[in-house]
Design an enzyme around this catalytic site. Structure first.
Site, PDB file in Angstrom:
ATOM      1  N   GLU A 103     115.612   8.486  37.884  1.00 39.14           N
ATOM      2  CA  GLU A 103     114.344   8.412  37.139  1.00 39.14           C
ATOM      3  C   GLU A 103     114.244   7.125  36.336  1.00 39.14           C
ATOM      4  OE1 GLU A 103     111.510   9.421  36.660  1.00 39.14           O
ATOM      5  OE2 GLU A 103     111.252  11.570  36.886  1.00 39.14           O
ATOM      6  N   ASP A 104     113.018   6.713  36.097  1.00 37.77           N
ATOM      7  CA  ASP A 104     112.784   5.583  35.203  1.00 37.77           C
ATOM      8  C   ASP A 104     112.856   6.031  33.746  1.00 37.77           C
ATOM      9  OD1 ASP A 104     110.490   7.141  35.447  1.00 37.77           O
ATOM     10  OD2 ASP A 104     109.107   5.454  35.638  1.00 37.77           O
ATOM     11  N   ASP A 107     110.233  11.404  29.320  1.00 37.39           N
ATOM     12  CA  ASP A 107     109.425  11.385  28.095  1.00 37.39           C
ATOM     13  C   ASP A 107     109.310  12.819  27.597  1.00 37.39           C
ATOM     14  OD1 ASP A 107     107.611  10.993  26.092  1.00 37.39           O
ATOM     15  OD2 ASP A 107     105.993  10.270  27.353  1.00 37.39           O
ATOM     16  N   LYS A 135     113.452   9.172  26.029  1.00 32.81           N
ATOM     17  CA  LYS A 135     112.871   9.059  24.692  1.00 32.81           C
ATOM     18  C   LYS A 135     113.485  10.129  23.817  1.00 32.81           C
ATOM     19  CE  LYS A 135     108.567   6.880  25.939  1.00 32.81           C
ATOM     20  NZ  LYS A 135     107.097   7.038  25.923  1.00 32.81           N
ATOM     21  N   PHE A 157     105.418   3.743  23.508  1.00 30.55           N
ATOM     22  CA  PHE A 157     105.082   3.496  24.906  1.00 30.55           C
ATOM     23  C   PHE A 157     105.782   2.225  25.369  1.00 30.55           C
ATOM     24  CE2 PHE A 157     102.714   2.493  28.698  1.00 30.55           C
ATOM     25  CZ  PHE A 157     102.720   3.729  29.314  1.00 30.55           C
ATOM     26  N   ARG A 170     105.509  -3.732  35.523  1.00 30.46           N
ATOM     27  CA  ARG A 170     106.695  -3.120  36.143  1.00 30.46           C
ATOM     28  C   ARG A 170     107.755  -4.164  36.462  1.00 30.46           C
ATOM     29  NH1 ARG A 170     105.598   2.217  37.724  1.00 30.46           N
ATOM     30  NH2 ARG A 170     103.501   2.596  38.532  1.00 30.46           N
TER      31      ARG A 170
HETATM   32  P1  IMP Z   1     107.298  13.059  31.402  1.00 28.92           P
HETATM   33  O1  IMP Z   1     106.474  13.081  30.146  1.00 28.92           O
HETATM   34  O2  IMP Z   1     108.780  13.120  31.104  1.00 28.92           O
HETATM   35  O3  IMP Z   1     106.864  14.109  32.359  1.00 28.92           O
HETATM   36  O4  IMP Z   1     107.051  11.632  32.056  1.00 28.92           O
HETATM   37  C1  IMP Z   1     106.198  11.487  33.143  1.00 28.92           C
HETATM   38  C2  IMP Z   1     106.057  10.067  33.598  1.00 28.92           C
HETATM   39  O5  IMP Z   1     105.231   9.401  32.672  1.00 28.92           O
HETATM   40  C3  IMP Z   1     107.319   9.214  33.688  1.00 28.92           C
HETATM   41  O6  IMP Z   1     108.043   9.393  34.859  1.00 28.92           O
HETATM   42  C4  IMP Z   1     106.686   7.837  33.652  1.00 28.92           C
HETATM   43  O7  IMP Z   1     106.213   7.469  34.929  1.00 28.92           O
HETATM   44  C5  IMP Z   1     105.529   8.041  32.698  1.00 28.92           C
HETATM   45  N1  IMP Z   1     105.896   7.613  31.343  1.00 28.92           N
HETATM   46  C6  IMP Z   1     106.299   8.361  30.291  1.00 28.92           C
HETATM   47  N2  IMP Z   1     106.549   7.603  29.206  1.00 28.92           N
HETATM   48  C7  IMP Z   1     106.294   6.326  29.584  1.00 28.92           C
HETATM   49  C8  IMP Z   1     106.355   5.051  28.891  1.00 28.92           C
HETATM   50  O8  IMP Z   1     106.724   4.919  27.720  1.00 28.92           O
HETATM   51  N3  IMP Z   1     106.000   3.963  29.624  1.00 28.92           N
HETATM   52  C9  IMP Z   1     105.603   4.039  30.920  1.00 28.92           C
HETATM   53  N4  IMP Z   1     105.540   5.199  31.605  1.00 28.92           N
HETATM   54  C10 IMP Z   1     105.866   6.328  30.937  1.00 28.92           C
HETATM   55 MG    MG Z   2     108.573   8.520  36.714  1.00 32.70          MG
END
Ligand code: IMP
Ligand code: MG
Length: 185
Positions: A103-104, A107, A135, A157, A170
Site C-alpha cells: 500500500e501507499d 489513512d 497516518k 494531506f 505522484r
Molecule cells: P483510507 O482512508 O485508508 O481508506 O485511504 C484510501 C486511499 O485514499 C489511500 O489508498 C490513498 O489512495 C488515498 N489517501 C488517503 N490519504 C491520502 C493522502 O494524504 N494523500 C494522498 N492520498 C491519500
Molecule cells: Mg491506495
C-alpha cells in the site's frame, strides 16, 4: 519531478528520497527474514503503490510475483468513504499463496480492511501488509494492522512517492505536504 518543479505548491518535506531508501532497506531485510525464501505474491493497490512496489521489490531476496488491484473508495477530494468497489481485479489465483499487500498509505484504514476481508475469502495461505505511510490517526481507528510501516506521519494531506492530489505529484521522489492555496484555489 523535484522540489524546484513545485516550488510554489510545496509546504514541507516529511520524508526525503534518502529517508525512504534507507527505511526500505530495513524493511526488506525484515521481510526476507520473515518469509525465509518462500515464494510471495506482492499485490499492489493501484495507483499509489507503484513507487513502493518498484523500490521494495528490488531490495528483496525473497522470490516474488507481482499482481495489481485497482480499487475505488467512493468519495471525492481528500476524504475516503469506506464504500469500496473493484475497478481491476487480480490476474492471479491467490489460493494457498503467501500474499503481501503493498500500500501507499493507510489513512482511515477503510480501504485496506475491506481489501483484507475480500482477499481472505479467496483462501490464501497468509496475508501480510506493507505500507509506505500510515497516518497516526489510522492506528486506532480501524481493526487493520500493517505488518511493516515505512513511516508513521501526522494526519495531514500528503503527496509524492505515489501519493497524488487530483492525479498530480505522484512522481515526486519525496513525501511532502502542500501549501494551502493548492486546495483552496
Ligand atoms: P483510507 O482512508 O485508508 O481508506 O485511504 C484510501 C486511499 O485514499 C489511500 O489508498 C490513498 O489512495 C488515498 N489517501 C488517503 N490519504 C491520502 C493522502 O494524504 N494523500 C494522498 N492520498 C491519500
Ligand atoms: Mg491506495
Amino acid at each position: 519531478m523535484n522540489e524546484k518543479d513545485i516550488a510554489g505548491d510545496l509546504e514541507e518535506i516529511l520524508v526525503t528520497a534518502e529517508d525512504m531508501d534507507k527505511r526500505l532497506d530495513e524493511i526488506a531485510g525484515e521481510i526476507d527474514a520473515y518469509y525465509q525464501g518462500e515464494q510471495v505474491l506482492m499485490i499492489g493497490v493501484l495507483r499509489g503503490s507503484l513507487m513502493i512496489m518498484a523500490d521494495l521489490s528490488r531490495k528483496l531476496s525473497t522470490p516474488v510475483a507481482m499482481d495489481w488491484m485497482a480499487l475505488s473508495s467512493y468519495g471525492s477530494g481528500t476524504q475516503s468513504s469506506g464504500v469500496v468497489r473493484i475497478l481491476k481485479d487480480l490476474t492471479e489465483d491467490i489460493k494457498v499463496r503467501h500474499v503481501l499487500i503493498v500500500e501507499d498509505i493507510i489513512d482511515s484504514g477503510l480501504t485496506l480492511s475491506w481489501l483484507v476481508a475480500n482477499l481472505e475469502t479467496r483462501e490464501p495461505a497468509s496475508i501480510k501488509i506493507v505500507t509506505a505511510v500510515r497516518k497516526s490517526e489510522a492506528v486506532c481507528r480501524m481493526n487493520v494492522n500493517a505488518d511493516w510501516v515505512a513511516f508513521d506521519l501526522p494526519d495531514a494531506f500528503l503527496v509524492g512517492y505515489g501519493l497524488d492530489y487530483n492525479e498530480k505529484y505522484r512522481n515526486l521522489p519525496f513525501i511532502c505536504t502542500l501549501a494551502e492555496h493548492v486546495y483552496t484555489s
